[in-house]
Design a protein around this motif. Sequence first.
Motif, PDB file in Angstrom:
ATOM      1  N   LEU A  52       1.978 -13.267 -14.224  1.00  0.00           N
ATOM      2  CA  LEU A  52       2.487 -14.346 -13.373  1.00  0.00           C
ATOM      3  C   LEU A  52       3.955 -14.106 -13.013  1.00  0.00           C
ATOM      4  N   VAL A  53       4.753 -13.742 -14.015  1.00  0.00           N
ATOM      5  CA  VAL A  53       6.183 -13.492 -13.794  1.00  0.00           C
ATOM      6  C   VAL A  53       6.389 -12.258 -12.919  1.00  0.00           C
ATOM      7  N   ALA A  54       5.688 -11.187 -13.232  1.00  0.00           N
ATOM      8  CA  ALA A  54       5.828  -9.963 -12.439  1.00  0.00           C
ATOM      9  C   ALA A  54       5.370 -10.191 -11.003  1.00  0.00           C
ATOM     10  N   GLY A  55       4.281 -10.918 -10.824  1.00  0.00           N
ATOM     11  CA  GLY A  55       3.819 -11.227  -9.471  1.00  0.00           C
ATOM     12  C   GLY A  55       4.844 -12.032  -8.698  1.00  0.00           C
ATOM     13  N   ALA A  56       5.465 -12.983  -9.368  1.00  0.00           N
ATOM     14  CA  ALA A  56       6.511 -13.783  -8.718  1.00  0.00           C
ATOM     15  C   ALA A  56       7.696 -12.905  -8.345  1.00  0.00           C
ATOM     16  N   TRP A  57       8.100 -12.048  -9.252  1.00  0.00           N
ATOM     17  CA  TRP A  57       9.215 -11.127  -9.015  1.00  0.00           C
ATOM     18  C   TRP A  57       8.922 -10.204  -7.828  1.00  0.00           C
ATOM     19  N   LEU A  58       7.688  -9.717  -7.748  1.00  0.00           N
ATOM     20  CA  LEU A  58       7.315  -8.819  -6.651  1.00  0.00           C
ATOM     21  C   LEU A  58       7.423  -9.483  -5.282  1.00  0.00           C
ATOM     22  N   THR A  59       7.356 -10.814  -5.226  1.00  0.00           N
ATOM     23  CA  THR A  59       7.482 -11.495  -3.932  1.00  0.00           C
ATOM     24  C   THR A  59       8.911 -11.475  -3.416  1.00  0.00           C
ATOM     25  N   ARG A  60       9.870 -11.144  -4.267  1.00  0.00           N
ATOM     26  CA  ARG A  60      11.284 -11.223  -3.898  1.00  0.00           C
ATOM     27  C   ARG A  60      12.055  -9.912  -3.975  1.00  0.00           C
ATOM     28  N   VAL A  61      11.595  -8.992  -4.793  1.00  0.00           N
ATOM     29  CA  VAL A  61      12.348  -7.762  -5.007  1.00  0.00           C
ATOM     30  C   VAL A  61      12.243  -6.844  -3.792  1.00  0.00           C
ATOM     31  N   GLN A  62      13.254  -6.001  -3.626  1.00  0.00           N
ATOM     32  CA  GLN A  62      13.235  -5.037  -2.526  1.00  0.00           C
ATOM     33  C   GLN A  62      12.058  -4.072  -2.706  1.00  0.00           C
ATOM     34  N   LYS A  63      11.467  -3.658  -1.598  1.00  0.00           N
ATOM     35  CA  LYS A  63      10.258  -2.818  -1.610  1.00  0.00           C
ATOM     36  C   LYS A  63      10.447  -1.531  -2.412  1.00  0.00           C
ATOM     37  N   ARG A  64      11.597  -0.880  -2.257  1.00  0.00           N
ATOM     38  CA  ARG A  64      11.799   0.390  -2.959  1.00  0.00           C
ATOM     39  C   ARG A  64      11.841   0.196  -4.475  1.00  0.00           C
ATOM     40  N   ILE A  65      12.413  -0.914  -4.913  1.00  0.00           N
ATOM     41  CA  ILE A  65      12.469  -1.207  -6.347  1.00  0.00           C
ATOM     42  C   ILE A  65      11.076  -1.580  -6.845  1.00  0.00           C
ATOM     43  N   ALA A  66      10.358  -2.362  -6.050  1.00  0.00           N
ATOM     44  CA  ALA A  66       8.989  -2.730  -6.410  1.00  0.00           C
ATOM     45  C   ALA A  66       8.119  -1.483  -6.529  1.00  0.00           C
ATOM     46  N   LYS A  67       8.240  -0.586  -5.574  1.00  0.00           N
ATOM     47  CA  LYS A  67       7.429   0.625  -5.573  1.00  0.00           C
ATOM     48  C   LYS A  67       7.709   1.470  -6.812  1.00  0.00           C
ATOM     49  N   ALA A  68       8.978   1.626  -7.167  1.00  0.00           N
ATOM     50  CA  ALA A  68       9.343   2.408  -8.357  1.00  0.00           C
ATOM     51  C   ALA A  68       8.823   1.739  -9.628  1.00  0.00           C
ATOM     52  N   TRP A  69       8.961   0.432  -9.722  1.00  0.00           N
ATOM     53  CA  TRP A  69       8.505  -0.293 -10.907  1.00  0.00           C
ATOM     54  C   TRP A  69       6.984  -0.210 -11.027  1.00  0.00           C
ATOM     55  N   LEU A  70       6.284  -0.413  -9.917  1.00  0.00           N
ATOM     56  CA  LEU A  70       4.827  -0.333  -9.938  1.00  0.00           C
ATOM     57  C   LEU A  70       4.360   1.061 -10.362  1.00  0.00           C
ATOM     58  N   ALA A  71       5.051   2.104  -9.880  1.00  0.00           N
ATOM     59  CA  ALA A  71       4.708   3.470 -10.267  1.00  0.00           C
ATOM     60  C   ALA A  71       4.894   3.657 -11.773  1.00  0.00           C
ATOM     61  N   GLU A  72       5.969   3.109 -12.331  1.00  0.00           N
ATOM     62  CA  GLU A  72       6.199   3.183 -13.781  1.00  0.00           C
ATOM     63  C   GLU A  72       5.075   2.495 -14.556  1.00  0.00           C
ATOM     64  N   GLN A  73       4.518   1.451 -13.970  1.00  0.00           N
ATOM     65  CA  GLN A  73       3.441   0.695 -14.611  1.00  0.00           C
ATOM     66  C   GLN A  73       2.079   1.331 -14.375  1.00  0.00           C
ATOM     67  N   GLY A  74       2.030   2.382 -13.554  1.00  0.00           N
ATOM     68  CA  GLY A  74       0.771   3.026 -13.237  1.00  0.00           C
ATOM     69  C   GLY A  74      -0.038   2.297 -12.187  1.00  0.00           C
ATOM     70  N   ILE A  75       0.664   1.490 -11.365  1.00  0.00           N
ATOM     71  CA  ILE A  75       0.013   0.719 -10.298  1.00  0.00           C
ATOM     72  C   ILE A  75       0.454   1.326  -8.977  1.00  0.00           C
ATOM     73  N   ASP A  76      -0.493   1.623  -8.097  1.00  0.00           N
ATOM     74  CA  ASP A  76      -0.195   2.331  -6.860  1.00  0.00           C
ATOM     75  C   ASP A  76       0.242   1.462  -5.692  1.00  0.00           C
ATOM     76  N   GLU A  77      -0.210   0.241  -5.642  1.00  0.00           N
ATOM     77  CA  GLU A  77       0.023  -0.548  -4.432  1.00  0.00           C
ATOM     78  C   GLU A  77       1.146  -1.574  -4.602  1.00  0.00           C
ATOM     79  N   VAL A  78       1.820  -1.846  -3.495  1.00  0.00           N
ATOM     80  CA  VAL A  78       2.857  -2.855  -3.443  1.00  0.00           C
ATOM     81  C   VAL A  78       2.278  -4.075  -2.743  1.00  0.00           C
ATOM     82  N   ARG A  79       2.576  -5.249  -3.255  1.00  0.00           N
ATOM     83  CA  ARG A  79       2.092  -6.484  -2.618  1.00  0.00           C
ATOM     84  C   ARG A  79       2.752  -6.666  -1.300  1.00  0.00           C
TER      85      ARG A  79
END
Length: 133
Positions: free
Chosen positions: A106-133
């Motif tokens: 829930l927290v990460a999903g909320a954060w993804l709605t606001r964070v810059q795309k490049r930061i989201a993409k890097a964080w998602l890659a670290e988590q092993g998740i390929d797609e950006v919301r």
Amino acid sequence: MKDLDELALALPEATKDVDDGRPTYAVHGKFFCFHRSARPDAVDPETDERLTDVLVFRVADAGEKEAILQDDRGVFFTTPHWNGYNAVLLRIPDLANIDREELQDLVAGAWLTRVQKRIAKAWLAEQGIDEVR
């Protein structure tokens, strides 16, 4: 609330501001979760007192909001004030009804709605998740 604080602040560039004892978590100056003040649109059904223990979490879109609100436990809700806004509400005592992993999502999903795309993409890659919301 301790878990919420820990999970929110573990996200890249997340910050916490406290106003009158109520935290607001933000990234790039935009909130993704906060403890809102008492408002006339959220009252205890038994006492008619304004709720002072409501957390707001941003969500990606109206579809996600509706899906979360369908949760059978009844812990998530909304009010007319939030109609048309991509956010769900949760009372602080109801944090006990969701596990840490669900709170993290829930927290990460909320954060993804606001964070810059490049930061989201890097964080998602670290988590092993390929797609950006």
